[in-house]
Scaffold this active site. Structure first.
Site, PDB file in Angstrom:
ATOM      1  N   SER A  28      41.324  18.037  71.599  1.00  0.00           N
ATOM      2  CA  SER A  28      41.004  19.186  70.744  1.00  0.00           C
ATOM      3  C   SER A  28      40.446  20.351  71.544  1.00  0.00           C
ATOM      4  CB  SER A  28      40.018  18.758  69.655  1.00  0.00           C
ATOM      5  OG  SER A  28      38.845  18.216  70.263  1.00  0.00           O
ATOM      6  N   GLY A  29      40.987  20.559  72.756  1.00  0.00           N
ATOM      7  CA  GLY A  29      40.655  21.770  73.504  1.00  0.00           C
ATOM      8  C   GLY A  29      41.648  22.864  73.143  1.00  0.00           C
ATOM      9  N   THR A  58      37.510  23.297  77.773  1.00  0.00           N
ATOM     10  CA  THR A  58      37.633  24.636  77.165  1.00  0.00           C
ATOM     11  C   THR A  58      36.266  25.190  76.780  1.00  0.00           C
ATOM     12  OG1 THR A  58      39.796  24.013  76.273  1.00  0.00           O
ATOM     13  CG2 THR A  58      38.680  25.896  75.235  1.00  0.00           C
ATOM     14  N   GLY A  63      34.550  32.490  82.866  1.00  0.00           N
ATOM     15  CA  GLY A  63      35.133  33.765  83.320  1.00  0.00           C
ATOM     16  C   GLY A  63      36.016  34.414  82.285  1.00  0.00           C
ATOM     17  N   GLY A  64      37.008  33.678  81.769  1.00  0.00           N
ATOM     18  CA  GLY A  64      37.852  34.225  80.719  1.00  0.00           C
ATOM     19  C   GLY A  64      39.309  33.883  80.863  1.00  0.00           C
ATOM     20  N   GLU A 131      38.211  38.313  89.169  1.00  0.00           N
ATOM     21  CA  GLU A 131      37.873  37.037  89.823  1.00  0.00           C
ATOM     22  C   GLU A 131      38.698  36.873  91.080  1.00  0.00           C
ATOM     23  OE1 GLU A 131      37.572  33.618  87.118  1.00  0.00           O
ATOM     24  OE2 GLU A 131      37.433  35.046  85.489  1.00  0.00           O
ATOM     25  N   HIS A 254      35.712  24.371  92.765  1.00  0.00           N
ATOM     26  CA  HIS A 254      35.164  25.712  92.487  1.00  0.00           C
ATOM     27  C   HIS A 254      34.104  25.998  93.531  1.00  0.00           C
ATOM     28  CE1 HIS A 254      33.468  29.193  90.565  1.00  0.00           C
ATOM     29  NE2 HIS A 254      34.412  29.160  89.645  1.00  0.00           N
ATOM     30  N   ARG A 300      40.556  30.923  95.537  1.00  0.00           N
ATOM     31  CA  ARG A 300      39.484  29.932  95.460  1.00  0.00           C
ATOM     32  C   ARG A 300      39.540  28.864  96.546  1.00  0.00           C
ATOM     33  NH1 ARG A 300      38.778  28.284  89.332  1.00  0.00           N
ATOM     34  NH2 ARG A 300      38.013  30.414  89.083  1.00  0.00           N
ATOM     35  N   HIS A 361      36.817  20.984  90.176  1.00  0.00           N
ATOM     36  CA  HIS A 361      36.817  21.865  89.012  1.00  0.00           C
ATOM     37  C   HIS A 361      38.088  21.782  88.186  1.00  0.00           C
ATOM     38  CE1 HIS A 361      35.805  25.462  86.733  1.00  0.00           C
ATOM     39  NE2 HIS A 361      36.919  26.048  87.104  1.00  0.00           N
ATOM     40  N   GLU A 385      45.592  21.506  80.886  1.00  0.00           N
ATOM     41  CA  GLU A 385      45.272  21.031  82.239  1.00  0.00           C
ATOM     42  C   GLU A 385      45.966  19.718  82.580  1.00  0.00           C
ATOM     43  OE1 GLU A 385      41.175  21.631  83.187  1.00  0.00           O
ATOM     44  OE2 GLU A 385      41.295  20.419  85.019  1.00  0.00           O
ATOM     45  N   ARG A 396      45.453  27.173  91.785  1.00  0.00           N
ATOM     46  CA  ARG A 396      45.502  27.995  90.569  1.00  0.00           C
ATOM     47  C   ARG A 396      44.762  29.311  90.749  1.00  0.00           C
ATOM     48  NH1 ARG A 396      41.790  28.354  85.987  1.00  0.00           N
ATOM     49  NH2 ARG A 396      40.465  26.962  87.200  1.00  0.00           N
TER      50      ARG A 396
HETATM   51  P1  FAD Z   1      40.275  20.400  77.389  1.00  0.00           P
HETATM   52  O1  FAD Z   1      39.741  21.672  76.902  1.00  0.00           O
HETATM   53  O2  FAD Z   1      39.527  19.721  78.457  1.00  0.00           O
HETATM   54  O3  FAD Z   1      40.394  19.418  76.144  1.00  0.00           O
HETATM   55  C1  FAD Z   1      40.724  18.057  76.338  1.00  0.00           C
HETATM   56  C2  FAD Z   1      40.501  17.330  75.033  1.00  0.00           C
HETATM   57  O4  FAD Z   1      41.065  16.044  75.090  1.00  0.00           O
HETATM   58  C3  FAD Z   1      39.049  17.117  74.689  1.00  0.00           C
HETATM   59  O5  FAD Z   1      38.918  17.332  73.307  1.00  0.00           O
HETATM   60  C4  FAD Z   1      38.808  15.649  75.017  1.00  0.00           C
HETATM   61  O6  FAD Z   1      37.771  15.049  74.313  1.00  0.00           O
HETATM   62  C5  FAD Z   1      40.149  15.084  74.617  1.00  0.00           C
HETATM   63  N1  FAD Z   1      40.497  13.795  75.220  1.00  0.00           N
HETATM   64  C6  FAD Z   1      40.579  13.490  76.539  1.00  0.00           C
HETATM   65  N2  FAD Z   1      40.992  12.224  76.686  1.00  0.00           N
HETATM   66  C7  FAD Z   1      41.174  11.723  75.443  1.00  0.00           C
HETATM   67  C8  FAD Z   1      41.588  10.463  74.923  1.00  0.00           C
HETATM   68  N3  FAD Z   1      41.874   9.426  75.728  1.00  0.00           N
HETATM   69  N4  FAD Z   1      41.641  10.297  73.584  1.00  0.00           N
HETATM   70  C9  FAD Z   1      41.315  11.302  72.746  1.00  0.00           C
HETATM   71  N5  FAD Z   1      40.919  12.511  73.174  1.00  0.00           N
HETATM   72  C10 FAD Z   1      40.866  12.723  74.505  1.00  0.00           C
HETATM   73  N6  FAD Z   1      39.909  28.307  82.939  1.00  0.00           N
HETATM   74  C11 FAD Z   1      40.213  29.608  82.729  1.00  0.00           C
HETATM   75  O7  FAD Z   1      41.390  29.963  82.590  1.00  0.00           O
HETATM   76  N7  FAD Z   1      39.203  30.526  82.662  1.00  0.00           N
HETATM   77  C12 FAD Z   1      37.901  30.204  82.803  1.00  0.00           C
HETATM   78  O8  FAD Z   1      37.032  31.049  82.707  1.00  0.00           O
HETATM   79  C13 FAD Z   1      37.575  28.851  83.052  1.00  0.00           C
HETATM   80  N8  FAD Z   1      36.281  28.474  83.252  1.00  0.00           N
HETATM   81  C14 FAD Z   1      35.984  27.144  83.372  1.00  0.00           C
HETATM   82  C15 FAD Z   1      34.657  26.750  83.476  1.00  0.00           C
HETATM   83  C16 FAD Z   1      34.332  25.398  83.530  1.00  0.00           C
HETATM   84  C17 FAD Z   1      32.898  24.986  83.660  1.00  0.00           C
HETATM   85  C18 FAD Z   1      35.363  24.428  83.492  1.00  0.00           C
HETATM   86  C19 FAD Z   1      35.045  22.970  83.537  1.00  0.00           C
HETATM   87  C20 FAD Z   1      36.695  24.821  83.423  1.00  0.00           C
HETATM   88  C21 FAD Z   1      37.010  26.166  83.362  1.00  0.00           C
HETATM   89  N9  FAD Z   1      38.336  26.592  83.281  1.00  0.00           N
HETATM   90  C22 FAD Z   1      38.625  27.916  83.084  1.00  0.00           C
HETATM   91  C23 FAD Z   1      39.416  25.619  83.144  1.00  0.00           C
HETATM   92  C24 FAD Z   1      39.785  25.505  81.658  1.00  0.00           C
HETATM   93  O9  FAD Z   1      38.617  25.547  80.896  1.00  0.00           O
HETATM   94  C25 FAD Z   1      40.512  24.229  81.359  1.00  0.00           C
HETATM   95  O10 FAD Z   1      41.556  24.018  82.257  1.00  0.00           O
HETATM   96  C26 FAD Z   1      41.103  24.283  79.951  1.00  0.00           C
HETATM   97  O11 FAD Z   1      40.101  24.587  79.036  1.00  0.00           O
HETATM   98  C27 FAD Z   1      41.751  22.967  79.616  1.00  0.00           C
HETATM   99  O12 FAD Z   1      42.104  22.979  78.269  1.00  0.00           O
HETATM  100  P2  FAD Z   1      42.825  21.715  77.658  1.00  0.00           P
HETATM  101  O13 FAD Z   1      43.039  22.013  76.217  1.00  0.00           O
HETATM  102  O14 FAD Z   1      43.982  21.367  78.486  1.00  0.00           O
HETATM  103  O15 FAD Z   1      41.784  20.527  77.852  1.00  0.00           O
HETATM  104  C1  SIN Z   2      34.934  30.890  86.501  1.00  0.00           C
HETATM  105  O1  SIN Z   2      34.447  31.495  85.563  1.00  0.00           O
HETATM  106  O2  SIN Z   2      34.620  31.053  87.671  1.00  0.00           O
HETATM  107  C2  SIN Z   2      35.963  29.840  86.210  1.00  0.00           C
HETATM  108  C3  SIN Z   2      37.263  30.502  86.038  1.00  0.00           C
HETATM  109  C4  SIN Z   2      38.387  29.524  86.132  1.00  0.00           C
HETATM  110  O3  SIN Z   2      38.195  28.349  86.429  1.00  0.00           O
HETATM  111  O4  SIN Z   2      39.522  29.979  85.935  1.00  0.00           O
END
Ligand code: FAD
Ligand code: SIN
Length: 545
Positions: A28-29, A58, A63-64, A131, A254, A300, A361, A385, A396
């Site tokens: 649910s990201g 998420t 950053g954004g 960035e 990171h 990075r 990261h 991701e 990336r």
């Molecule tokens: P996620 O948002 O990680 O969601 C994964 C979901 O899957 C979660 O709900 C989790 O509970 C669920 N899940 C996992 N395994 C299971 C399972 N076995 N069964 C059921 N549910 C499960 N990227 C940017 O582009 N800009 C930024 O500014 C940025 N800043 C960041 C800062 C931080 C601190 C971090 C950690 C990452 C950042 N990133 C950024 C990277 C970005 O946030 C992630 O790559 C992105 O949010 C991933 O989204 P997603 O929906 O793929 O996964």
């Molecule tokens: C950050 O805000 O530095 C994270 C940005 C990213 O991971 O894309």
């Protein structure tokens, strides 16, 4: 369960519960929710998520989201920055497709209620951050808590959609495929086995289409900016099911996470450098100019390696990030969350440089998909991701992952609604879950021990700078651990910790194997044994025999 869906039914006496949906979304990201909102127009959607629905990478994004929205920017410039950061390994057609959909994605997010920061005295104009690796200001943000704002808006939109059911605290254990059921024909995904974390019961979620949106695998490393959910479950499940997994060696570290024993590698956004912060060594001197013409805003991989080298050269525990030369009011206003969090640990970033270290990261590789999220298993999609579309290549570009997640998720849903896949036969009752029934008193200590051991060995042997010798040592260790974990897994009742440990071990192995296959240094994979990039770029693709 947070929500009981209308379509819940019992598959038959003696079988575990089977829940039937058109679309099963695991995670649910940003990727899972974006897909669900669009797919709900074509059928009913179950989103299962292993913790509270907001808990995701998420939610912590700072950053954004990178997108071309200003007259001073261009698609070509965003494309070139992405290709440069990716060190020759990006798929250019994918980069072009994703970058060109950026503005439409920003409009979609704004429409569902995401409040991006606007420029002061210029309402209606987005405030754009900068960035590493970006030659233009193009990062839309919501203060320094962009992810939290996006997650809030997406969850609110999903809650208002009658065709979407969200189930919290349900952990997907494994995908159900025709191959696993020994059925003839091409491998097809039929749903997943799912563990209720509270009752300990395993049920079947059957679906015409399953989307993996499980995020990354930062927890494979001892030090990571990622929250606990990032245990690589999606990559592990897809690999076990027979999907191709690519480029797992490209783990992005990171450069700037707060160095403090209690801070759990709290991220100091690259946007802080985008506003003028400078990296300093323990002697108080800037060092990035020696490493790249873009200095502190280099891609990075280069910045993380430079910090690592500086720390090793001087024997320091950390480097420092200095923004004290900027107006304190500006810093507090632009980075309220980071400023407040650092104060909790005793650092006032407006007055003293922050001690920082790199930490794992982002997973640039993952389950191989095209730009519509399709994997090589029919009925299985992946986005966010967990997936490897070819956008990121060997490194990336900052803030491209939120963009990629929405573009791919929305394209995947759109393709499904325009050409829906066949339903599995109505009589499809999937077999219930089989595993050991008893708990083992010894289990907790083994799980904890192995969890720690994997994370430490990955940090020590498969980190920012690698050698074959260290990788081979890591491989031998991880194979031993895998044997022990598998023995446990099949003999005792599954628990969330055991399932995550098994996934973590497999993902660690995939990273090590991919790293051994890459006999060059490129982007995030830096090895002392092969210090140069080979002339021809190639992907490291792994698939279970
Ligand atoms: P996620 O948002 O990680 O969601 C994964 C979901 O899957 C979660 O709900 C989790 O509970 C669920 N899940 C996992 N395994 C299971 C399972 N076995 N069964 C059921 N549910 C499960 N990227 C940017 O582009 N800009 C930024 O500014 C940025 N800043 C960041 C800062 C931080 C601190 C971090 C950690 C990452 C950042 N990133 C950024 C990277 C970005 O946030 C992630 O790559 C992105 O949010 C991933 O989204 P997603 O929906 O793929 O996964
Ligand atoms: C950050 O805000 O530095 C994270 C940005 C990213 O991971 O894309």
């Amino acid at each position: 369960m947070a929500f009981m869906a209308a379509l819940l039914y019992h598959a038959g006496p003696g079988m575990s519960q089977q829940h039937n949906y058109d679309f099963l979304v695991i995670g649910s990201g940003i990727a899972g929710l974006s897909f669900a909102l669009k797919a709900a127009r074509a059928g009913n959607v179950a989103i299962i998520t292993k913790k509270k629905s907001a808990e995701s990478n998420t939610n912590y994004a700072q950053g954004g989201i990178a997108a071309v929205t200003s007259a001073e920017d261009s698609f070509e410039s965003h494309i070139q920055d992405t290709l440069n950061a990716g060190a020759g390994l990006c798929k250019e057609d994918v980069v072009r497709a994703i970058v060109s959909e950026g503005p439409a994605i920003v409009r979609d997010l704004a429409e569902i209620g995401v409040r991006f920061s606007e420029r002061e005295n210029a309402r209606g104009e987005y405030d754009l951050g900068k960035e590493g690796g970006h030659t233009k200001r193009r990062v839309l943000h919501a203060g320094d808590i962009t992810g939290r704002e996006i997650e809030r808006a997406l969850l609110a939109a999903a809650a208002a959609e009658k065709n979407i059911a969200i189930f919290e605290n349900l952990l997907a254990i494994d995908l159900i495929t025709t191959r696993k059921l020994r059925q003839p024909g091409p491998n097809r995904c039929l749903g997943a086995y799912v563990l209720d974390e509270f009752s300990g019961e395993v049920s079947v979620f059957a679906a015409r289409v399953t989307l993996l949106a499980t995020g990354g695998s930062g927890k494979v490393y001892l030090y990571t900016s990622n929250p606990d959910i990032a245990s690589g479950d999606g990559v592990a499940m897809a690999y076990r099911a027979g999907a191709s997994v690519a480029n797992m060696e490209f783990i992005q570290f990171h450069p700037t996470c707060l160095y403090h024993p209690k801070a759990k590698s709290f991220l100091i956004s690259e946007a802080v450098r985008g506003e003028g912060a400078v990296l300093l060594g323990k002697d108080g001197q800037p060092f990035m100019k020696k490493h790249h013409p873009m200095a502190d805003l280099a891609p990075r991989d280069i910045v993380a390696r430079a910090i690592d080298a500086e720390m090793k050269r001087t024997g320091a525990d950390s480097a420092f990030l200095d923004i004290t030369h900027k107006d304190a009011g500006f810093v507090q206003k632009r980075f309220p969350n980071i400023h407040a969090k650092c104060l909790e640990f005793g650092f006032d970033m407006t007055k003293t440089p922050l001690p920082i270290v790199p930490a794992a990261h982002y997973q640039c590789g993952g389950v191989v998909t095209n730009v519509d999220g399709e994997t090589d298993i029919t009925g299985l999609l992946a986005a966010g991701e967990v997936a490897c579309t070819g956008l990121h290549g060997a490194n990336r570009l900052a803030s491209n992952s939120l963009l990629e997640a929405v573009v791919v998720a929305e394209r995947a849903a759109k393709k499904l609604t325009s050409s829906p896949p066949d339903l599995p036969p109505a009589s499809y009752h999937l077999p219930s879950w089989q595993s050991g029934n008893t708990g083992d008193p010894d289990e907790l200590v083994v799980v904890t021990h192995n969890w720690d051991e994997i994370r430490r060995l990955m940090w020590d042997y498969v980190g920012i700078v690698r050698t074959d010798k260290r990788l081979l040592r890591a491989r031998a260790r991880i194979q031993n651990l895998q044997r022990e974990i598998n023995q446990f897994y099949w003999n005792y009742k599954v628990t969330p910790d055991l399932i995550e440990l098994r996934n973590l071990a497999l993902v660690a192995e995939l990273i090590i194997e991919s790293a051994l296959l890459r006999r060059e240094s490129r982007g995030l994979h830096c090895t002392l044994d092969y210090p140069h990039a080979l002339p021809a770029a190639y992907d490291t693709v792994l698939r279970k025999a």
